[in-house]
Design a protein around this motif. Structure first.
Motif, mmCIF file in Angstrom:
data_model
loop_
_atom_site.group_PDB
_atom_site.id
_atom_site.type_symbol
_atom_site.label_atom_id
_atom_site.label_comp_id
_atom_site.label_asym_id
_atom_site.label_seq_id
_atom_site.Cartn_x
_atom_site.Cartn_y
_atom_site.Cartn_z
ATOM 1 N N SER A 113 0.835 -1.201 0.000
ATOM 2 C CA SER A 113 0.000 0.000 0.000
ATOM 3 C C SER A 113 0.868 1.247 0.000
ATOM 4 N N ASP A 114 2.031 1.130 0.610
ATOM 5 C CA ASP A 114 2.952 2.272 0.645
ATOM 6 C C ASP A 114 3.818 2.228 -0.602
ATOM 7 N N LYS A 115 3.465 3.064 -1.567
ATOM 8 C CA LYS A 115 4.146 2.973 -2.859
ATOM 9 C C LYS A 115 5.572 3.538 -2.825
ATOM 10 N N THR A 116 5.943 4.136 -1.680
ATOM 11 C CA THR A 116 7.303 4.681 -1.626
ATOM 12 C C THR A 116 8.300 3.636 -1.138
ATOM 13 N N PHE A 117 7.808 2.448 -0.740
ATOM 14 C CA PHE A 117 8.706 1.423 -0.207
ATOM 15 C C PHE A 117 9.724 1.001 -1.268
ATOM 16 N N GLU A 118 10.943 0.743 -0.822
ATOM 17 C CA GLU A 118 12.045 0.537 -1.765
ATOM 18 C C GLU A 118 11.870 -0.654 -2.716
ATOM 19 N N LEU A 119 11.159 -1.701 -2.270
ATOM 20 C CA LEU A 119 10.964 -2.859 -3.149
ATOM 21 C C LEU A 119 9.544 -2.853 -3.707
ATOM 22 N N ASP A 120 9.369 -3.256 -4.941
ATOM 23 C CA ASP A 120 8.012 -3.447 -5.442
ATOM 24 C C ASP A 120 7.572 -4.886 -5.112
ATOM 25 N N THR A 121 6.367 -5.274 -5.512
ATOM 26 C CA THR A 121 5.868 -6.574 -5.054
ATOM 27 C C THR A 121 6.753 -7.727 -5.526
ATOM 28 N N SER A 122 7.226 -7.650 -6.776
ATOM 29 C CA SER A 122 8.046 -8.791 -7.195
ATOM 30 C C SER A 122 9.407 -8.735 -6.512
ATOM 31 N N GLY A 123 9.832 -7.541 -6.177
ATOM 32 C CA GLY A 123 11.069 -7.404 -5.398
ATOM 33 C C GLY A 123 10.908 -8.025 -4.023
ATOM 34 N N ILE A 124 9.742 -7.810 -3.407
ATOM 35 C CA ILE A 124 9.475 -8.397 -2.088
ATOM 36 C C ILE A 124 9.481 -9.923 -2.204
ATOM 37 N N ASN A 125 8.787 -10.411 -3.246
ATOM 38 C CA ASN A 125 8.768 -11.849 -3.496
ATOM 39 C C ASN A 125 10.163 -12.428 -3.586
ATOM 40 N N HIS A 126 10.990 -11.799 -4.394
ATOM 41 C CA HIS A 126 12.331 -12.327 -4.611
ATOM 42 C C HIS A 126 13.183 -12.267 -3.364
ATOM 43 N N THR A 127 13.162 -11.104 -2.729
ATOM 44 C CA THR A 127 14.038 -10.912 -1.580
ATOM 45 C C THR A 127 13.727 -11.899 -0.462
ATOM 46 N N PHE A 128 12.424 -11.940 -0.085
ATOM 47 C CA PHE A 128 12.088 -12.761 1.084
ATOM 48 C C PHE A 128 11.942 -14.233 0.722
ATOM 49 N N GLY A 129 11.383 -14.500 -0.463
ATOM 50 C CA GLY A 129 11.299 -15.882 -0.914
ATOM 51 C C GLY A 129 12.690 -16.491 -0.983
ATOM 52 N N GLY A 130 13.614 -15.748 -1.568
ATOM 53 C CA GLY A 130 14.985 -16.233 -1.699
ATOM 54 C C GLY A 130 15.607 -16.503 -0.337
ATOM 55 N N TYR A 131 15.368 -15.569 0.599
ATOM 56 C CA TYR A 131 15.971 -15.702 1.927
ATOM 57 C C TYR A 131 15.444 -16.951 2.647
ATOM 58 N N ILE A 132 14.147 -17.201 2.479
ATOM 59 C CA ILE A 132 13.544 -18.369 3.134
ATOM 60 C C ILE A 132 14.065 -19.664 2.484
ATOM 61 N N LEU A 133 14.135 -19.662 1.149
ATOM 62 C CA LEU A 133 14.656 -20.849 0.448
ATOM 63 C C LEU A 133 16.073 -21.177 0.878
ATOM 64 N N GLU A 134 16.885 -20.109 1.066
ATOM 65 C CA GLU A 134 18.282 -20.345 1.465
ATOM 66 C C GLU A 134 18.371 -20.922 2.868
ATOM 67 N N ASN A 135 17.449 -20.511 3.741
ATOM 68 C CA ASN A 135 17.618 -20.813 5.161
ATOM 69 C C ASN A 135 16.789 -21.982 5.691
ATOM 70 N N ILE A 136 15.800 -22.424 4.912
ATOM 71 C CA ILE A 136 15.065 -23.618 5.345
ATOM 72 C C ILE A 136 15.297 -24.697 4.296
ATOM 73 N N PRO A 137 16.236 -25.602 4.550
ATOM 74 C CA PRO A 137 16.529 -26.612 3.545
ATOM 75 C C PRO A 137 15.294 -27.491 3.308
ATOM 76 N N GLY A 138 14.994 -27.752 2.043
ATOM 77 C CA GLY A 138 13.888 -28.665 1.747
ATOM 78 C C GLY A 138 12.578 -27.952 1.421
ATOM 79 N N ILE A 139 12.429 -26.716 1.822
ATOM 80 C CA ILE A 139 11.168 -26.020 1.566
ATOM 81 C C ILE A 139 11.084 -25.651 0.082
ATOM 82 N N LYS A 140 9.866 -25.756 -0.468
ATOM 83 C CA LYS A 140 9.687 -25.454 -1.897
ATOM 84 C C LYS A 140 8.624 -24.371 -2.056
#
Lengths: 402, 384
Positions: A113-140
């Motif tokens: 909702s806050d359009k000034t946030f540094e990441l857009d939605t796909s940026g949020i997806n990538h950043t946090f999705g990537g971080y979770i994939l790296e840190n929880i082995p086996g999760i898909k």
């Protein structure tokens, strides 16, 4: 996981147009009553949702209480995080970790909702999705049917993250649809009828017919206990206890046995209607269920209903007994209802009541005696109790012994 | 009088006795009677149950009144065995349980059940790995006490409960008789299915107690009859006793907020003072023990004789536990902990209440020191 707030989503209220503010206020009141034992919480009601700020109270217990409140569609425990990518990553990871079981999948549902946030939605997806994939082995990742759906909402003041979506009780906030009188007998059905009507937002007052010495103090206690359970929904409830002995005795004397039950029901309805008028209710609720017993055939309802044109609500009319029992168990009234004490309906039961009484006949039988004074007397002598749910703080006559 | 034998029994609070007398004389009705007196008695019983449940953070329908710890333990164990014998006949208990647990199990053993004793370490503590290793396909019950009655060791109830969550068909019984008011137990979070309480250990009356039975857990009754207590425990309810117990529990919980800290101070003073006495060994471990129990042995001193010597000066403590001291056997718990026979044979137990003071502790230390010295002199003369 240390959730700091619970997000509450409104059910049908959201569609109620101009009445919405009233609905939200009623819901807020219900929430406050239900959470009275958590003094540190704060409730913040907004147009589309409500937040309960936990402030260190027990989240699981709060959720348990919230699940019973009418007008809540769903709720999610959530955490608030500052807009700092590292903090957000840690929070996202620990949230998912707290729920993750081997072999499960996840997805991220960002809402920015806050359009000034540094990441857009796909940026949020990538950043946090990537971080979770790296840190929880086996999760898909599974974007269609994930086991864990991590919602990240970026608002102007902060970020909110939640994973769980817990179903609420649905319905409408109690008190948002006016008031009605519930004929509460002590059996299994009438408390369920009251509960279901409350679920549609109706505030109820209960009316009980008490015939000492034919019915005992214990049967009154039983009704009070039932009322206490129903009172949990709104914090308190009025219970009217009608002295009914004199009327029942005179019915026994005046009315042919096979019609006595019909007349009894007619008088109960008239008295309830009088109390309704005094209390400014708009309807009468009964636990009638089509075909269960003699008083509940369509012919019976027709003959009994003759005494008033106030709407009679029969929420159980089409239900099967087993379904009613299931609800009674869910709302904790079943065990009280099956206590073995006589109520005003089970004494003076004729051996073969008419299952198809005629309206004209019952009117004829009643015409030989003037019941009006007895009815007025019963209404005047009705005792009105204010019932509150059982709580640790409630004083009792024996408290000095404890 | 210095009463240091509170694990054997406590002195009932005066307020508790008042309630008992008042209920017994004014509300003597049978809760099952239909009339008003019966209703009053039933209300009192319900309020007692609700209060006990609230204080223990459980539901009122999970509290069953019994005649005390022994009955609660027997009901939990034999009731489980009777109800679930078709699921399996294997029972597990620790080797430091109270005789009412051990005895009930041994009785079942004669009826064809299999029992496994869990060993304890040098601190008298059960190890969770041992519980896990003892579990079999036909295990139906694990019984571990919360606080050992002889040395005060706190057992790892939460950890065992966590382990047993993975075995939904195994019931977990905890004998919490010595723990109430001294060590916190969270029945819900710790996964306990059955838990025994005895009122006279927390300033209530003898002959009253309770068994917590988790909702949905089914037990066969020991006593058949009028189906009181939801058919689990027949017999006309002891309403006055239940009310007195509810009051004792409330007072204990209120006093405990400060009382537990006070007990800890008295206990550590005793511990330090006694440790300085020649040939005196403290058997109670330093950590993870209840605040009210201190067990020690004095080499070469016959325990019973010293107990009587102290009694002459108005000091009351005991050798091991009251329930086994009459048998004059060495402490089972101490033997299980690996304490040598001669020390286990000369063991003493001090057990405190909130009312005991540091001054009393100092006097007791002195009296024990003096008594032990004297006795040793006599023993030596005897040997000559």
């Amino acid at each position: 996981m240390n959730y700091d707030r619970i997000l509450i989503r409104y059910g049908e209220i959201s569609t109620k147009g101009r009445n919405r503010k009233k609905f939200v206020d009623k819901l807020r009141k219900s929430v406050r009553i239900a959470l009275a034992s958590f003094p540190k919480i704060k409730i913040r009601a907004e147009r589309d949702r409500m937040y309960v700020l936990v402030n260190g109270e027990n989240v699981d217990e709060i959720i348990k209480s919230l699940k019973n409140i009418f007008g809540i569609q769903s709720l999610s425990p959530a955490i608030r995080v500052e807009k700092d990518l590292d903090q957000m990553k840690e929070a996202a990871l620990s949230l998912v970790k707290s729920l993750y079981k081997e072999g499960q999948t996840f997805k991220i549902s960002p809402k920015r909702s806050d359009k000034t946030f540094e990441l857009d939605t796909s940026g949020i997806n990538h950043t946090f999705g990537g971080y979770i994939l790296e840190n929880i082995p086996g999760i898909k990742v599974d974007v269609k049917n994930p086991d864990i759906n991590l919602k990240i909402e970026v608002l102007s003041e902060a970020i909110y993250m939640s994973c769980e979506n817990i179903l609420g009780a649905g319905g409408l906030p109690v008190g948002s649809s006016g008031k009605a009188m519930l004929m509460l007998s002590g059996g299994i059905d009438s408390p369920v009828a009251g509960y279901l009507t409350m679920k549609r937002g109706v505030e109820i007052e209960a009316v009980h017919f008490f015939s000492p010495p034919y019915t005992s103090e214990r049967s009154k206690e039983k009704v009070i206990d039932l009322a206490k359970k129903l009172a949990e929904i709104f914090g308190s409830m009025k219970l009217h206890i009608v002295p009914f002995t004199a009327i029942q005795q005179s019915i026994k004397e005046q009315i042919p046995e096979n019609y006595s039950m019909t007349t009894t029901r007619r008088f109960m309805l008239r008295i309830t209607d009088e109390i309704r008028r005094k209390q400014e209710g708009l309807a009468i609720i009964t636990g009638d269920n089509l075909g269960q017993v003699a008083s509940q055939t369509l012919e019976s309802m027709y003959a009994i209903n003759d005494v008033t044109n106030t709407p009679i609500l029969r929420p159980l009319l089409t239900m099967d007994k087993n379904d009613i029992i299931k609800i009674a168990k869910d709302i904790d009234t079943y065990d009280i209802s099956i206590r073995p004490f006589e109520d005003c309906c089970t004494i003076f039961v004729p051996s073969s009541p008419k299952t198809k009484p005629k309206k004209e006949k019952v009117q004829h039988y009643e015409s030989f005696f003037d019941y009006e004074p007895l009815i007025q007397e019963a209404v005047e002598n009705t005792e009105m109790l204010t019932i509150r749910p059982d709580s640790k703080e409630q004083p009792s006559e024996f408290d000095d012994l404890f | 009088m210095i009463y240091f034998d509170n694990s054997a029994t406590t002195r009932p609070y005066n307020e508790v006795l008042d309630s008992f007398v008042k209920v017994s004389s004014e509300f003597f009705g049978n809760p099952s009677s239909l009339h008003g007196l019966g209703l009053q008695a039933e209300k009192l019983l319900t309020q007692a149950r609700t209060q006990v449940a609230n204080l223990l953070s459980v539901k009122p329908t999970e509290i069953y009144f019994t005649s005390g710890g022994t009955e609660s333990n027997n009901l939990a164990i034999k009731g489980t065995a009777m109800m679930h014998k078709n699921k399996g006949k294997h029972l597990i208990l620790s080797s430091v349980e109270h005789p009412s647990v051990r005895g009930a199990m041994e009785q079942l053993q004669k009826l064809g059940f299999d029992i496994t004793y869990l060993p304890v370490d040098q601190y008298g503590r059960v190890m969770v790995e041992d519980v896990k290793a003892s579990i079999r396909k036909d295990t139906i019950l694990v019984s571990v006490m919360h606080v050992n009655n002889e040395v005060g060791t706190i057992q790892p109830i939460a950890e065992i409960g966590k382990l047993l969550r993975q075995y939904p068909t195994i019931l977990f019984h905890v004998d919490a008789v010595q723990a109430v008011g001294k060590v916190h137990l969270n029945l819900t979070e710790d996964g306990v299915d059955l838990c025994s309480f005895s009122a006279h250990k927390f300033h209530g009356l003898k002959g009253t107690g309770a068994l917590f039975i988790r909702e949905g857990t089914r037990l066969g009754p020991l006593l058949s009859g009028g189906n009181q207590e939801w058919k689990v425990r027949s017999g006309t309810e002891n309403v006055a006793g239940a009310v007195a117990m509810a009051k004792a529990l409330r007072m204990t919980m209120v006093k405990g907020e400060l009382g537990i800290e006070k007990m800890k101070r008295v206990k550590s003073l005793l511990r330090e003072g006694l440790a300085r006495i020649d040939d005196l060994t403290i058997n109670t471990p330093l950590e993870n023990t209840a605040p009210h129990i201190l067990n020690f042995s004095i080499k070469g001193v016959k325990a019973e004789v010293l107990i009587h010597t102290l009694e002459q000066t108005g000091i009351y403590l005991s050798t091991t536990s009251a329930c086994s001291s009459k048998k004059q056997l060495p402490s089972q718990t101490l033997l299980a902990m690996g304490v040598p026979d001669d020390l286990a044979d000369s063991a003493f137990r001090i057990s405190l209440s909130y009312d005991n003071t540091e001054d009393e502790a100092r006097m007791v230390i002195k009296a024990i020191e003096k008594g032990a010295k004297q006795l040793r002199k006599v023993m030596k003369l005897h040997e000559l």
